[in-house]
Design an enzyme around this catalytic site. Structure first.
Site, PDB file in Angstrom:
ATOM      1  N   CYS A  31       1.226   0.124  18.275  1.00  0.00           N
ATOM      2  CA  CYS A  31      -0.769   0.419  17.791  1.00  0.00           C
ATOM      3  C   CYS A  31      -0.915   2.096  16.935  1.00  0.00           C
ATOM      4  O   CYS A  31      -1.552   1.879  16.396  1.00  0.00           O
ATOM      5  CB  CYS A  31      -1.323   0.064  18.898  1.00  0.00           C
ATOM      6  SG  CYS A  31      -0.962  -1.444  19.564  1.00  0.00           S
ATOM      7  N   CYS A  68      -1.566   2.607  13.341  1.00  0.00           N
ATOM      8  CA  CYS A  68      -2.596   2.589  12.422  1.00  0.00           C
ATOM      9  C   CYS A  68      -4.129   2.620  13.258  1.00  0.00           C
ATOM     10  O   CYS A  68      -5.074   3.051  12.447  1.00  0.00           O
ATOM     11  CB  CYS A  68      -2.688   0.900  12.949  1.00  0.00           C
ATOM     12  SG  CYS A  68      -1.965  -0.158  11.331  1.00  0.00           S
ATOM     13  N   HIS A  69      -4.244   2.790  15.173  1.00  0.00           N
ATOM     14  CA  HIS A  69      -5.623   3.027  15.523  1.00  0.00           C
ATOM     15  C   HIS A  69      -5.143   4.501  15.996  1.00  0.00           C
ATOM     16  O   HIS A  69      -6.453   5.262  16.792  1.00  0.00           O
ATOM     17  CB  HIS A  69      -6.074   2.614  16.630  1.00  0.00           C
ATOM     18  CG  HIS A  69      -6.113   1.087  16.556  1.00  0.00           C
ATOM     19  ND1 HIS A  69      -6.512   0.496  15.114  1.00  0.00           N
ATOM     20  CD2 HIS A  69      -5.436  -0.771  16.389  1.00  0.00           C
ATOM     21  CE1 HIS A  69      -7.196  -0.922  15.345  1.00  0.00           C
ATOM     22  NE2 HIS A  69      -5.320  -1.288  15.447  1.00  0.00           N
ATOM     23  N   MET A  99      -7.138 -10.434  13.482  1.00  0.00           N
ATOM     24  CA  MET A  99      -6.387 -10.279  14.266  1.00  0.00           C
ATOM     25  C   MET A  99      -5.600 -10.924  14.209  1.00  0.00           C
ATOM     26  O   MET A  99      -5.269 -12.274  14.619  1.00  0.00           O
ATOM     27  CB  MET A  99      -7.233 -11.082  15.881  1.00  0.00           C
ATOM     28  CG  MET A  99      -6.777 -10.574  17.185  1.00  0.00           C
ATOM     29  SD  MET A  99      -5.616  -8.593  17.544  1.00  0.00           S
ATOM     30  CE  MET A  99      -4.847  -8.887  18.730  1.00  0.00           C
ATOM     31  N   HIS A 117      -1.155   9.455   1.593  1.00  0.00           N
ATOM     32  CA  HIS A 117       0.492   8.683   2.262  1.00  0.00           C
ATOM     33  C   HIS A 117       1.342   9.398   1.480  1.00  0.00           C
ATOM     34  O   HIS A 117       1.462  10.667   2.287  1.00  0.00           O
ATOM     35  CB  HIS A 117       0.919   7.923   2.126  1.00  0.00           C
ATOM     36  CG  HIS A 117       2.513   7.105   3.619  1.00  0.00           C
ATOM     37  ND1 HIS A 117       1.771   7.729   4.954  1.00  0.00           N
ATOM     38  CD2 HIS A 117       3.235   6.065   2.941  1.00  0.00           C
ATOM     39  CE1 HIS A 117       2.971   6.792   4.773  1.00  0.00           C
ATOM     40  NE2 HIS A 117       4.043   6.611   3.816  1.00  0.00           N
ATOM     41  N   HIS A 159       2.567   2.231  -2.132  1.00  0.00           N
ATOM     42  CA  HIS A 159       3.688   2.506  -1.424  1.00  0.00           C
ATOM     43  C   HIS A 159       4.831   3.056  -2.112  1.00  0.00           C
ATOM     44  O   HIS A 159       5.930   3.051  -2.723  1.00  0.00           O
ATOM     45  CB  HIS A 159       4.500   2.128  -0.114  1.00  0.00           C
ATOM     46  CG  HIS A 159       5.080   2.806   0.661  1.00  0.00           C
ATOM     47  ND1 HIS A 159       6.193   3.520   0.628  1.00  0.00           N
ATOM     48  CD2 HIS A 159       4.625   3.847   1.522  1.00  0.00           C
ATOM     49  CE1 HIS A 159       6.961   4.476   1.118  1.00  0.00           C
ATOM     50  NE2 HIS A 159       5.737   4.737   2.064  1.00  0.00           N
TER      51      HIS A 159
END
Length: 581
Positions: A85, A88-89, A126, A365, A407
C-alpha cells in the site's frame, strides 16, 4: 512489484472513506463481483512494489481511540501495508498518489465499515480484497484495525547514517590510469537482475557475461559518468554502487546508502564538471544528496518537504523521482513527485547552492530529453500530463494532456514524416502512444501538442524506444493482464505510422520454460542495429535476454545463463552516457 506474488495496493479505499455516506452491504457485495473500475490492474501492480521500509525498525504511538492490537498483529499489518500500500498512500499514510489513510479519517468510519470496504470493494473504486482471495478474513480485520492506529514513523537518514554506510573499496589513486581490459565498454550493457540484488555486465558484441556485480535490492536504474568510465546503479533500498569499467574485470569500487528507499541517480555532465559529482534522490527520507563522483562521499543533503503546486498544502513526504543532468551547464533537474515541483539545482557552488523551483503538476515520475537536449519532458503520471521544462530558461514551457498514467521511461525521439521532431510516451492505463511535437522554432504550430495518438496492444506499457539510426518504434506491455500481450512486443514503422503495428512473440522466441515471461525495456546497442529485450520471469523460473535485428525484426540471439535471474532494465553504456533514446 514482486514477481512471485501479485500485490495490489489499497488504492481505491479512499473513495469510500471520503464518501459522505458508506455504501450498503449489497452495493459492496455487488462491487466485489465486478472488476476494479478506477485504476487499471497494470497501475495497481506498478504502484504496489514492495518497499524496503517493511524491514526497518520504526517508532509508533498507540492511539487510545483505535481498536486494540497486539505487537505481533501490528507488525504483521505494518508489513502488509509496506508491501502493498505504501506506494500509493505514502509511508506516513498522509497521501501520495493515493489519498490519506490517517486515524482522523479511519476511526470515524469504524472497523466494521472499513472491513466491508476492504473485503467487498465499492463501485467508487475499492478493490475487492477479501472476495478476490488476496486477503483472508483475518487479514481484512487486521488491516481495518491497523489503519485506525497512528502510522509508524521510519527513522530519518542523515549525514551520520550515510557515512556509516559509505565504503571506498578501491581508492581513486589505486585504480587503473588507463583501461585494463579488451572489452568495448561503450557497447557494454548493465542488466538489472531485480530480485537477486545484482547487475549483469554483458558485452554487446559477444553477448558474453563479463561479471555479475552485487548491488542493492531491486536496482532501479543504471547511469553513466560523463567520461563513460564509471557506472552508477541504485537499488530500491537506496544503496548506490560505483563500478569502474576500466578495471580488468569491472567491479565495485565504492558504495553508500543515501536513505531507506530510493529510485534515482545521475552524475554531472557539464564542461569542467565531468565525473566530479553524483546526485541521488530518496523516497524516504524525502531528500536528495550530492556526492563526490569518484568516491560517493556525501557532501550536501537537501530536503524536498514542502507545499504542493496546486492546493499549496504542506506535504511531509514528497518523494524524489527522476533526476537528470543538464549537458550544457552545471545543473541537475530534480523532479519531486507529490508536490509536483521541478528543481533546477545549480551545483557550481555547493556552499552557496542555488535552486530554481518550477511548478509543474503533481505525481512527477520519469521522463527524458527531447532530441536537442534543451527540453526535458517528464510524466506527471496520475495527473495524466507531460510537463515540459526549458533547461535554458529554467521555466515551464508547457503542460501537455496525454492518456491515462503516462510512463515513458526516457521516452523516444524521432522525426515524424508530417509533424517534424516528436517525443513519444506510452501509458500504464491505456493503449495509446502520445506523440508530442518538440520543435518550437521550425514547427511552432506543433510544439507541445499531441500531434498524433497511436494505438498499441493495450495498457501496461513501461518503456518505449527508438534510435536515431532506426525506422522502428518498440513498445512493451509487461504489466498487461493478458499473458499473450505481456509476452510480446509491438513495433511501429516510423515512416508509415498509419500502418498497423507488428507483434513479435519475444516470449516464444526466448525458448524458456513456464513462467510469466514478461517482455520489458527495449534497449539498443551502440550501433543502433540491435534491440535487446528482457524476458522477465520469477526468481525460481528461467529468464533470458532476447536480441532482435532492428532492420529485419528477426531473432538474432538469445542470451541464457543460470545467473540471469529476473532481468528487467538494460542500459547500454554509450546510449546512457549520451542520453540517446
Amino acid at each position: 512489484m514482486k514477481v512471485e506474488r501479485k500485490w495490489l495496493p489499497i488504492a481505491g479505499l479512499v473513495a469510500g472513506l471520503f464518501a459522505l455516506s458508506g455504501p450498503t452491504l449489497a452495493q459492496a457485495q455487488q462491487a466485489g463481483d465486478s472488476p476494479h473500475r478506477d485504476l487499471p490492474k497494470s497501475e495497481m501492480e506498478y504502484q504496489a512494489g514492495g518497499s524496503p521500509l517493511a524491514a526497518e525498525p520504526m517508532h509508533h504511538s498507540i492511539n487510545p481511540k483505535a481498536p486494540p492490537m497486539t505487537e505481533a498483529e501490528f507488525q504483521k499489518a505494518r508489513n502488509i501495508y509496506f508491501e502493498r500500500c505504501a506506494g500509493c498512500h505514502g509511508v506516513l499514510r498522509k497521501g501520495a498518489t493515493g489519498k490519506p489513510l490517517t486515524p482522523d479519517i479511519t476511526i470515524e468510519r469504524g472497523t466494521e465499515i472499513l472491513k466491508t470496504f476492504i473485503k467487498y470493494g465499492s463501485p467508487a473504486g475499492m478493490p475487492n480484497w477479501g472476495t478476490s482471495g488476496d486477503l483472508t478474513d483475518d487479514d481484512v480485520d487486521l488491516m481495518a484495525r491497523y489503519i485506525q492506529h497512528e502510522p509508524p514513523t521510519p527513522p530519518e537518514f542523515g549525514m551520520p547514517q550515510m557515512k556509516e554506510t559509505w565504503k571506498v573499496l578501491i581508492p581513486p589513486e589505486k585504480r587503473p590510469t588507463k583501461k585494463m581490459n579488451d572489452w568495448d565498454v561503450t557497447n557494454l550493457f548493465s542488466v538489472t537482475l531485480r530480485d537477486t540484488g545484482e547487475i549483469a555486465l554483458i558485452d554487446g558484441e559477444s553477448k558474453e557475461i563479463i561479471n555479475i556485480v552485487k548491488t542493492g535490492y531491486a536496482v532501479h536504474i543504471s547511469r553513466m559518468s560523463a567520461s563513460g568510465r564509471y557506472l552508477f546503479v541504485i537499488g530500491r533500498d537506496a544503496k548506490i554502487n560505483l563500478i569502474d569499467l576500466w578495471m580488468e574485470k569491472p567491479d565495485n569500487v565504492a558504495e553508500i546508502r543515501v536513505g531507506l528507499e530510493a529510485r534515482s541517480v545521475d552524475t554531472s555532465k557539464a564542461k569542467g564538471f565531468e565525473d566530479k559529482y553524483a546526485i541521488a534522490g530518496a523516497y524516504w527520507p524525502p531528500q536528495y544528496v550530492i556526492m563526490n563522483g569518484d568516491t560517493l562521499e556525501p557532501l550536501k543533503i537537501q530536503s524536498t518537504r514542502g507545499t504542493t503546486v496546486d492546493t499549496q498544502e504542506y506535504h511531509p513526504e514528497p518523494r524524489v523521482a527522476a533526476i537528470v543532468a543538464v549537458h550544457d551547464k552545471p545543473e541537475f533537474i530534480v523532479n519531486v513527485k507529490e508536490t509536483g515541483k521541478v528543481l533546477m539545482v545549480d551545483y557550481s557552488d555547493l556552499d552557496n547552492l542555488k535552486t530554481t523551483e518550477i511548478g509543474a503538476a503533481r505525481f512527477l515520475h520519469d521522463g527524458g530529453w527531447d532530441a536537442s537536449k534543451r527540453f526535458f519532458l517528464v510524466a506527471a503520471n496520475n495527473s495524466n500530463k507531460i510537463a515540459v521544462v526549458d533547461s535554458h530558461e529554467n521555466k515551464l514551457a508547457a503542460l501537455v494532456d496525454v492518456g491515462a498514467i503516462p510512463h515513458p521511461g526516457r521516452g523516444a525521439n524521432f522525426v515524424h514524416p508530417k509533424f517534424g521532431p516528436v517525443w513519444a510516451t506510452g501509458h500504464l492505463g491505456d493503449e495509446s502512444i502520445a506523440l508530442i511535437g518538440t520543435d518550437p522554432e521550425k514547427h511552432p504550430e506543433n510544439a507541445w501538442k499531441v500531434v498524433q495518438s497511436l494505438k498499441a496492444q493495450g495498457g501496461g506499457n513501461l518503456f518505449i524506444k527508438t534510435h536515431p539510426k532506426s525506422k522502428n518504434l518498440w513498445v512493451d506491455t509487461p504489466l498487461n493482464p493478458d499473458p499473450k500481450i505481456a509476452q510480446s512486443i509491438a513495433v511501429f514503422d516510423l515512416e508509415n505510422l498509419d500502418k498497423p503495428y507488428e507483434v513479435l512473440p519475444i516470449g516464444e522466441w526466448a525458448g524458456v520454460g513456464e513462467g510469466a515471461r514478461r517482455i520489458t525495456q527495449p534497449e539498443y546497442n551502440k550501433a543502433g542495429d540491435e534491440v535487446w529485450f528482457s524476458v522477465w520471469s520469477a526468481l525460481n523460473q528461467e529468464s533470458a535476454i532476447v536480441v532482435v535485428d532492428d532492420k529485419t525484426r528477426k531473432l538474432k540471439a538469445v542470451i541464457k545463463d543460470d545467473r540471469i535471474k529476473t532481468p528487467t532494465g538494460k542500459f547500454n553504456v554509450h546510449n546512457t552516457q549520451n542520453d540517446i533514446y
